[in-house]
Design an enzyme around this catalytic site. Structure first.
Site, PDB file in Angstrom:
ATOM      1  N   ASP A  12       1.024  -0.335  -0.317  1.00  0.00           N
ATOM      2  CA  ASP A  12       0.350  -0.214   0.054  1.00  0.00           C
ATOM      3  C   ASP A  12       0.555   1.211  -0.233  1.00  0.00           C
ATOM      4  O   ASP A  12       1.682   1.049   0.967  1.00  0.00           O
ATOM      5  CB  ASP A  12      -0.767  -0.879   0.856  1.00  0.00           C
ATOM      6  CG  ASP A  12      -1.965  -1.247   1.397  1.00  0.00           C
ATOM      7  OD1 ASP A  12      -2.241  -1.654   0.051  1.00  0.00           O
ATOM      8  OD2 ASP A  12      -2.536  -1.364   2.874  1.00  0.00           O
ATOM      9  N   ARG A  27       3.250  17.865  -7.644  1.00  0.00           N
ATOM     10  CA  ARG A  27       4.236  17.160  -6.994  1.00  0.00           C
ATOM     11  C   ARG A  27       4.055  16.903  -5.331  1.00  0.00           C
ATOM     12  O   ARG A  27       3.711  17.465  -4.800  1.00  0.00           O
ATOM     13  CB  ARG A  27       4.802  18.682  -6.690  1.00  0.00           C
ATOM     14  CG  ARG A  27       6.576  18.114  -6.520  1.00  0.00           C
ATOM     15  CD  ARG A  27       7.265  19.818  -6.632  1.00  0.00           C
ATOM     16  NE  ARG A  27       7.439  20.184  -7.904  1.00  0.00           N
ATOM     17  CZ  ARG A  27       8.547  19.199  -9.127  1.00  0.00           C
ATOM     18  NH1 ARG A  27       9.405  18.443  -7.886  1.00  0.00           N
ATOM     19  NH2 ARG A  27       8.637  20.158  -9.730  1.00  0.00           N
ATOM     20  N   ASP A 247     -11.050  -2.688   7.869  1.00  0.00           N
ATOM     21  CA  ASP A 247     -10.265  -3.635   8.431  1.00  0.00           C
ATOM     22  C   ASP A 247     -10.118  -3.928  10.144  1.00  0.00           C
ATOM     23  O   ASP A 247     -10.165  -4.764  10.953  1.00  0.00           O
ATOM     24  CB  ASP A 247      -9.418  -3.868   8.386  1.00  0.00           C
ATOM     25  CG  ASP A 247      -9.364  -3.737   6.634  1.00  0.00           C
ATOM     26  OD1 ASP A 247      -9.880  -4.218   5.956  1.00  0.00           O
ATOM     27  OD2 ASP A 247      -8.195  -2.549   5.324  1.00  0.00           O
TER      28      ASP A 247
END
Length: 317
Positions: A12, A27, A247
């Site tokens: 991830d 950026r 989760d």
């Protein structure tokens, strides 16, 4: 020990930006990188909160080596099966207003590699109190993969929580998972358009499972085939990164299942729902999936009541 199985793990990468403008160059700061996939995130939260857990997953390639090294650094007990396909990556772009995930599909291990993974899972189940099977199924995986996992847990008399979507979720419904953790969209995909409490009850009746349905900022529902349907929520929404909130909820449900045995019913259902809602909210306050802030202050704010019934002060907190 709570065993987690992640069939489609990932590295991830999370970028936090002041704003995201499509079609323009940005950026960006250095990405936060860590081993992920929903089951790994569950194991990470459990480890962080002091519970014994083991993360199982197939990993391969240079990203697989990075995955293994990150779990080693984090002190997460793991059993990783080497496979030929490189571990996929996910990218999450977080701004103050939106979270945008970009998820590679991942490729299925070979039939022989899957057999080895399932054999290793069967062996590990001998020392487990709960099995968590979380996340997507990689592209090309056999349709019976989730039922095979559930059958292993049943043979070991270990309750299993499944958090997935699409055909894999439907397979878990038919195979007899003990707990299902869909979000609202996943719930409606299975049972059709309906109010969340009606849909949660319908799924519980169809599957025989306890259903914990995430409603985003609206909190979470818990339902079984009979008995009250419970709704837990905070008094106001939180701002932050919702990636990993589900989760964290699954991690709390796994703890509840490990503590209360193979069934969540009676008083244990709303108790577990409260904890899961607090842990889920605590995950929103952290920048990356797999970590949560202190859930205790949030738990004190949780409002819980029976759906469709007047709130009882003795049952709300």
């Amino acid at each position: 020990m709570i065993l987690t199985l992640t069939l489609n793990p990932a590295i991830d990468l999370t970028y936090t930006l002041p704003a995201l403008t499509p079609g323009t160059s940005h950026r960006v700061p250095r990405a936060q990188q860590r081993a992920g996939g929903k089951g790994v995130n569950v194991a990470r939260v459990l480890t962080e909160q002091g519970y014994r857990t083991r993360a199982m997953a197939p990993v391969g390639g240079t990203t697989g080596a990075q995955f293994r090294a990150d779990l080693d650094r984090a002190g997460i007990d793991h059993q990783l099966l080497p496979v030929q396909e490189p571990t996929r990556r996910t990218i999450t772009l977080v701004t103050p207003d939106h979270t945008t995930p970009l998820n590679e599909a991942g490729q299925s291990p070979t039939a022989a590699e899957l057999d080895q993974l399932l054999q290793a899972t069967a062996t590990a189940l001998a020392g487990a109190r709960v099995l968590v099977c979380s996340g997507s199924v990689p592209a090309g995986a056999p349709a019976d993969l989730i039922p095979r996992v559930i059958a292993l847990a049943r043979a070991a008399a270990v309750p299993v929580i499944v958090d997935t979507s699409g055909p894999a979720l439907l397979a878990a419904v038919e195979a007899g998972a003990d707990v299902l953790k869909p979000n609202q969209d996943e719930l409606n995909e299975i049972v059709g358009p309906a109010e969340p409490p009606v849909a949660a009850r319908s799924l519980a009746e169809r599957s025989g499972a306890a259903v914990f349905a995430s409603l985003g900022a609206g909190g979470m529902l818990a339902a079984t085939a009979t008995g009250p349907i419970w709704h837990a929520r905070l008094p106001h929404p939180l701002s932050g990164n919702p990636t990993g909130a589900g989760d964290a909820a699954v991690a709390a449900i796994a703890v509840g299942l490990a503590q209360h045995g193979s069934a969540l019913e009676g008083a244990t259902l709303p108790q577990t729902l409260c904890t899961a809602t607090a842990w889920s909210a605590a995950a929103v306050l952290t920048p990356t999936a797999g970590s949560i802030a202190d859930p205790a202050p949030l738990a004190e704010q949780i409002i819980i009541d029976r759906v469709g019934e007047p709130a009882n002060p003795e049952e709300s907190r």
